[in-house]
Design a protein around this motif. Structure first.
Motif, PDB file in Angstrom:
ATOM      1  N   LEU A 138      11.062   8.393  -4.473  1.00  0.00           N
ATOM      2  CA  LEU A 138      11.998   7.728  -5.377  1.00  0.00           C
ATOM      3  C   LEU A 138      13.303   7.310  -4.705  1.00  0.00           C
ATOM      4  O   LEU A 138      14.070   6.540  -5.278  1.00  0.00           O
ATOM      5  CB  LEU A 138      12.274   8.592  -6.605  1.00  0.00           C
ATOM      6  N   SER A 139      13.531   7.759  -3.465  1.00  0.00           N
ATOM      7  CA  SER A 139      14.710   7.297  -2.727  1.00  0.00           C
ATOM      8  C   SER A 139      14.408   5.989  -1.993  1.00  0.00           C
ATOM      9  O   SER A 139      15.295   5.397  -1.407  1.00  0.00           O
ATOM     10  CB  SER A 139      15.178   8.363  -1.732  1.00  0.00           C
ATOM     11  N   GLY A 140      13.133   5.566  -2.017  1.00  0.00           N
ATOM     12  CA  GLY A 140      12.736   4.325  -1.361  1.00  0.00           C
ATOM     13  C   GLY A 140      12.128   4.517   0.015  1.00  0.00           C
ATOM     14  O   GLY A 140      11.737   3.553   0.665  1.00  0.00           O
ATOM     15  N   LYS A 141      12.011   5.757   0.457  1.00  0.00           N
ATOM     16  CA  LYS A 141      11.433   6.061   1.768  1.00  0.00           C
ATOM     17  C   LYS A 141       9.911   6.022   1.705  1.00  0.00           C
ATOM     18  O   LYS A 141       9.295   6.643   0.832  1.00  0.00           O
ATOM     19  CB  LYS A 141      11.894   7.439   2.235  1.00  0.00           C
ATOM     20  N   VAL A 142       9.292   5.279   2.628  1.00  0.00           N
ATOM     21  CA  VAL A 142       7.831   5.237   2.716  1.00  0.00           C
ATOM     22  C   VAL A 142       7.378   6.530   3.387  1.00  0.00           C
ATOM     23  O   VAL A 142       7.731   6.800   4.531  1.00  0.00           O
ATOM     24  CB  VAL A 142       7.350   3.998   3.509  1.00  0.00           C
ATOM     25  N   VAL A 143       6.602   7.348   2.658  1.00  0.00           N
ATOM     26  CA  VAL A 143       6.160   8.638   3.183  1.00  0.00           C
ATOM     27  C   VAL A 143       4.709   8.612   3.651  1.00  0.00           C
ATOM     28  O   VAL A 143       4.260   9.530   4.327  1.00  0.00           O
ATOM     29  CB  VAL A 143       6.367   9.770   2.144  1.00  0.00           C
ATOM     30  N   PHE A 144       3.984   7.564   3.297  1.00  0.00           N
ATOM     31  CA  PHE A 144       2.572   7.446   3.682  1.00  0.00           C
ATOM     32  C   PHE A 144       2.226   5.965   3.703  1.00  0.00           C
ATOM     33  O   PHE A 144       2.545   5.241   2.764  1.00  0.00           O
ATOM     34  CB  PHE A 144       1.693   8.180   2.665  1.00  0.00           C
ATOM     35  N   THR A 145       1.604   5.515   4.757  1.00  0.00           N
ATOM     36  CA  THR A 145       1.133   4.142   4.825  1.00  0.00           C
ATOM     37  C   THR A 145      -0.127   4.104   5.680  1.00  0.00           C
ATOM     38  O   THR A 145      -0.205   4.806   6.691  1.00  0.00           O
ATOM     39  CB  THR A 145       2.221   3.185   5.367  1.00  0.00           C
ATOM     40  N   VAL A 146      -1.096   3.347   5.232  1.00  0.00           N
ATOM     41  CA  VAL A 146      -2.348   3.251   5.979  1.00  0.00           C
ATOM     42  C   VAL A 146      -2.992   1.897   5.691  1.00  0.00           C
ATOM     43  O   VAL A 146      -2.992   1.426   4.552  1.00  0.00           O
ATOM     44  CB  VAL A 146      -3.305   4.422   5.628  1.00  0.00           C
ATOM     45  N   PRO A 147      -3.516   1.247   6.729  1.00  0.00           N
ATOM     46  CA  PRO A 147      -4.267   0.008   6.487  1.00  0.00           C
ATOM     47  C   PRO A 147      -5.602   0.320   5.820  1.00  0.00           C
ATOM     48  O   PRO A 147      -6.178   1.388   6.013  1.00  0.00           O
ATOM     49  CB  PRO A 147      -4.474  -0.576   7.890  1.00  0.00           C
ATOM     50  N   ILE A 148      -6.075  -0.618   5.025  1.00  0.00           N
ATOM     51  CA  ILE A 148      -7.325  -0.443   4.286  1.00  0.00           C
ATOM     52  C   ILE A 148      -8.335  -1.478   4.774  1.00  0.00           C
ATOM     53  O   ILE A 148      -8.040  -2.671   4.798  1.00  0.00           O
ATOM     54  CB  ILE A 148      -7.112  -0.634   2.771  1.00  0.00           C
ATOM     55  N   GLU A 149      -9.512  -1.006   5.141  1.00  0.00           N
ATOM     56  CA  GLU A 149     -10.596  -1.923   5.494  1.00  0.00           C
ATOM     57  C   GLU A 149     -11.302  -2.351   4.211  1.00  0.00           C
ATOM     58  O   GLU A 149     -11.325  -1.622   3.228  1.00  0.00           O
ATOM     59  CB  GLU A 149     -11.559  -1.252   6.451  1.00  0.00           C
ATOM     60  N   GLN A 150     -11.892  -3.549   4.209  1.00  0.00           N
ATOM     61  CA  GLN A 150     -12.485  -4.111   2.987  1.00  0.00           C
ATOM     62  C   GLN A 150     -13.526  -3.226   2.338  1.00  0.00           C
ATOM     63  O   GLN A 150     -13.602  -3.154   1.128  1.00  0.00           O
ATOM     64  CB  GLN A 150     -13.122  -5.469   3.287  1.00  0.00           C
ATOM     65  N   ASP A 151     -14.339  -2.554   3.098  1.00  0.00           N
ATOM     66  CA  ASP A 151     -15.438  -1.766   2.534  1.00  0.00           C
ATOM     67  C   ASP A 151     -14.993  -0.403   2.005  1.00  0.00           C
ATOM     68  O   ASP A 151     -15.764   0.284   1.360  1.00  0.00           O
ATOM     69  CB  ASP A 151     -16.532  -1.560   3.582  1.00  0.00           C
ATOM     70  N   ILE A 152     -13.767  -0.007   2.277  1.00  0.00           N
ATOM     71  CA  ILE A 152     -13.288   1.309   1.863  1.00  0.00           C
ATOM     72  C   ILE A 152     -12.881   1.273   0.391  1.00  0.00           C
ATOM     73  O   ILE A 152     -12.116   0.424  -0.033  1.00  0.00           O
ATOM     74  CB  ILE A 152     -12.108   1.773   2.737  1.00  0.00           C
ATOM     75  N   LYS A 153     -13.416   2.190  -0.386  1.00  0.00           N
ATOM     76  CA  LYS A 153     -13.112   2.280  -1.817  1.00  0.00           C
ATOM     77  C   LYS A 153     -12.376   3.566  -2.175  1.00  0.00           C
ATOM     78  O   LYS A 153     -11.817   3.677  -3.243  1.00  0.00           O
ATOM     79  CB  LYS A 153     -14.395   2.194  -2.652  1.00  0.00           C
ATOM     80  N   ASN A 154     -12.408   4.566  -1.293  1.00  0.00           N
ATOM     81  CA  ASN A 154     -11.733   5.835  -1.536  1.00  0.00           C
ATOM     82  C   ASN A 154     -10.813   6.148  -0.365  1.00  0.00           C
ATOM     83  O   ASN A 154     -11.180   5.930   0.783  1.00  0.00           O
ATOM     84  CB  ASN A 154     -12.739   6.978  -1.698  1.00  0.00           C
ATOM     85  N   ILE A 155      -9.642   6.683  -0.681  1.00  0.00           N
ATOM     86  CA  ILE A 155      -8.650   6.988   0.335  1.00  0.00           C
ATOM     87  C   ILE A 155      -8.174   8.416   0.143  1.00  0.00           C
ATOM     88  O   ILE A 155      -7.821   8.811  -0.974  1.00  0.00           O
ATOM     89  CB  ILE A 155      -7.451   6.017   0.233  1.00  0.00           C
TER      90      ILE A 155
END
Length: 66
Positions: free
Chosen positions: A18-35
């Motif tokens: 909520l402070s605006g800090k990105v705490v997690f980021t990951v690229p997503i491949e097209q075939d991926i449906k669960n993270i």
């Protein structure tokens, strides 16, 4: 986290505190449906965004209660 809507074709997922800090980021491949989201998120409220380029396709509130 699951992506079930075939109309969404996100390229990246971000979790932002909520402070605006990105705490997690990951690229997503097209075939991926669960993270698998980090298990070490602290108790609190976060914003999850699914993005493609400069567009935010989806936003959801995530509440972590450890």
């Amino acid at each position: 986290m699951s992506i079930d809507d075939p109309a969404l074709a996100p390229q990246i997922i971000k979790i932002i505190d909520l402070s605006g800090k990105v705490v997690f980021t990951v690229p997503i491949e097209q075939d991926i449906k669960n993270i698998q989201v980090m298990e070490n998120l602290k108790t609190g409220v976060y914003i999850v965004t699914l993005e493609s380029g400069n567009l935010v396709l989806y936003t959801e509130k995530l509440i972590i209660n450890n």
